[in-house]
Design an enzyme around this catalytic site. Structure first.
Site, PDB file in Angstrom:
ATOM      1  CG  LEU A  83      56.934  38.758 -23.528  1.00  0.00           C
ATOM      2  CD1 LEU A  83      56.429  39.390 -24.814  1.00  0.00           C
ATOM      3  CD2 LEU A  83      56.723  37.249 -23.567  1.00  0.00           C
ATOM      4  CB  SER A  84      62.796  36.163 -20.595  1.00  0.00           C
ATOM      5  OG  SER A  84      62.291  36.158 -19.285  1.00  0.00           O
TER       6      SER A  84
END
Length: 389
Positions: free
Chosen positions: A93-94
């Site tokens: 998850l950036s």
């Protein structure tokens, strides 16, 4: 399960940290609204992975909810690793600040048709759909397990997004036609021309370039090129279907050098400390010598550096404590000289920062440039990019 984790409170704290850090884009206030309506933790799996200094270790929500939440919420510039293969991260998850910056660069408007490439857990596709509207976002993911997870989370959020399993690198838009925007979430060295053809004239492609920065291209009115500026620094996962990334770290350098003695050595009048801390310099070197993996370390004599190409060529810069450095090199190529030449060129150009660079893509070639598309330029070829450590 640890008691006392308050998701709403953690979201509010993250929002405040984004505000304090200047990470909310003033030109795209919708991004903040979208992240509140479609929170990142709603797309987080029950297992995250934490780096313990030696390896990635699992962090299960059911066993340590507070630790899981800390991994997810504590840093606006930190990605949360969601998948590990062979000991290395393969999905994440950036970081919220990076996602906000990329979506701001996308200039997304209601009604735009979007191709989200690299679905992962589905969060960026969800944010794009919140802005564009139902049925206007299609997302492609090469990993069927991740695609299935994203479909489930997107449906739970009440968002109409089509998730297609397949390799998007060089592919056409699922369903055909053209889109207004492409948003890619994995790093590429070279932009597939098929992506440019997939975007309407005047549309934009925002993608991570070479695991170091992200770029926003605008497709020309005649559709025969796309060009745009570097938007910021960030590290992303590499294209799983591209060349195998060159390994990083001193183990990789040692593997390239082996037991070889240097072929050449010479003394340089050069302080290496900027290599340790000046990210504009590091970016410029990445542009000019894209296959050079650079490492730094400090001892009593100052900053030392090492470089290799992941193949057979290597260089060691050894500080002597008197303002000079000894450069040792070996292999078929003088990669240390390449780095020094690129450093000198950057200084001659006036030490431009990362935002003074851009990229142009045509059907037959693409290049990075500085100052303007007609300024100093460096060809882009499909080189292995350094793996994220």
């Amino acid at each position: 399960m640890t008691e006392g984790v308050d998701p709403a409170g953690r979201r509010a704290a993250l929002d405040a940290a984004m505000e304090e850090g200047g990470a909310w884009p003033a030109g795209s206030p919708w991004v903040r609204e979208a992240m509140a309506a479609v929170p990142r933790d709603a797309f987080a799996p029950e297992r995250l992975w934490r780096w313990d200094g030696r390896a990635y270790v699992p962090l299960d929500r059911g066993a340590d909810e507070r630790g899981w939440a800390d991994e997810l919420f504590d840093g606006i510039h930190d990605a949360a690793v969601t998948q590990v293969d062979g000991g290395l991260p393969s999905s994440s998850l950036s970081a919220p600040a990076v996602v906000a910056d990329m979506l701001d660069s996308l200039r997304l408007e209601p009604g735009h048709r979007v191709w989200d490439i690299g679905t992962g857990q589905g969060w960026t596709a969800a944010l794009a759909a919140w802005r564009s509207g139902p049925g206007l976002v299609v997302s492609t993911e090469v990993d069927e397990h991740l695609a299935a997870f994203a479909r489930q989370r997107l449906a739970a959020a009440g968002l109409d997004v089509e998730v297609v399993t397949g390799n998007a690198t060089g592919a056409e838009v699922p369903g055909g036609g053209q889109v207004d925007r492409i948003h890619a979430t994995y790093a590429l060295e070279a932009v597939p021309w098929a992506w440019v053809e997939a975007v309407r004239p005047g549309g934009r492609i925002v993608y991570p370039w070479g695991l170091l920065g992200h770029v926003a291209l605008t497709v020309a009115d005649d559709g025969k090129s796309a060009t745009g500026w570097v938007q910021g620094l960030a590290q992303f996962m590499a294209d799983r279907t591209g060349p195998t990334p060159a390994p990083t770290g001193h183990t990789a350098y040692t593997a390239v050098r082996g037991t070889a003695e240097p072929d050449t050595e010479r003394v340089l009048q050069r302080d290496l400390s900027p290599l340790e801390s000046d990210w504009d310099l590091r970016f410029a070197l990445r542009v000019a010598v894209p296959d050079a993996v650079l490492l730094t370390g400090r001892d009593d004599d100052g900053v030392n550096a090492w470089a290799h190409d992941g193949n057979r060529s290597w260089a060691a810069f050894t500080a002597r404590g008197d303002g000079t450095v000894v450069l040792y090199q070996g292999g078929p190529r003088r990669i240390g000289d390449d780095v020094m030449i690129a450093w000198a060129q950057w200084e001659e150009l006036g030490r431009p920062d990362r935002y003074d660079y851009g990229i142009t893509v045509t059907p037959t070639s693409q290049w990075a440039w500085q100052g303007s598309p007609d300024g100093s330029r460096w060809p882009i070829t499909q080189q292995p990019a350094p793996a994220r450590s």
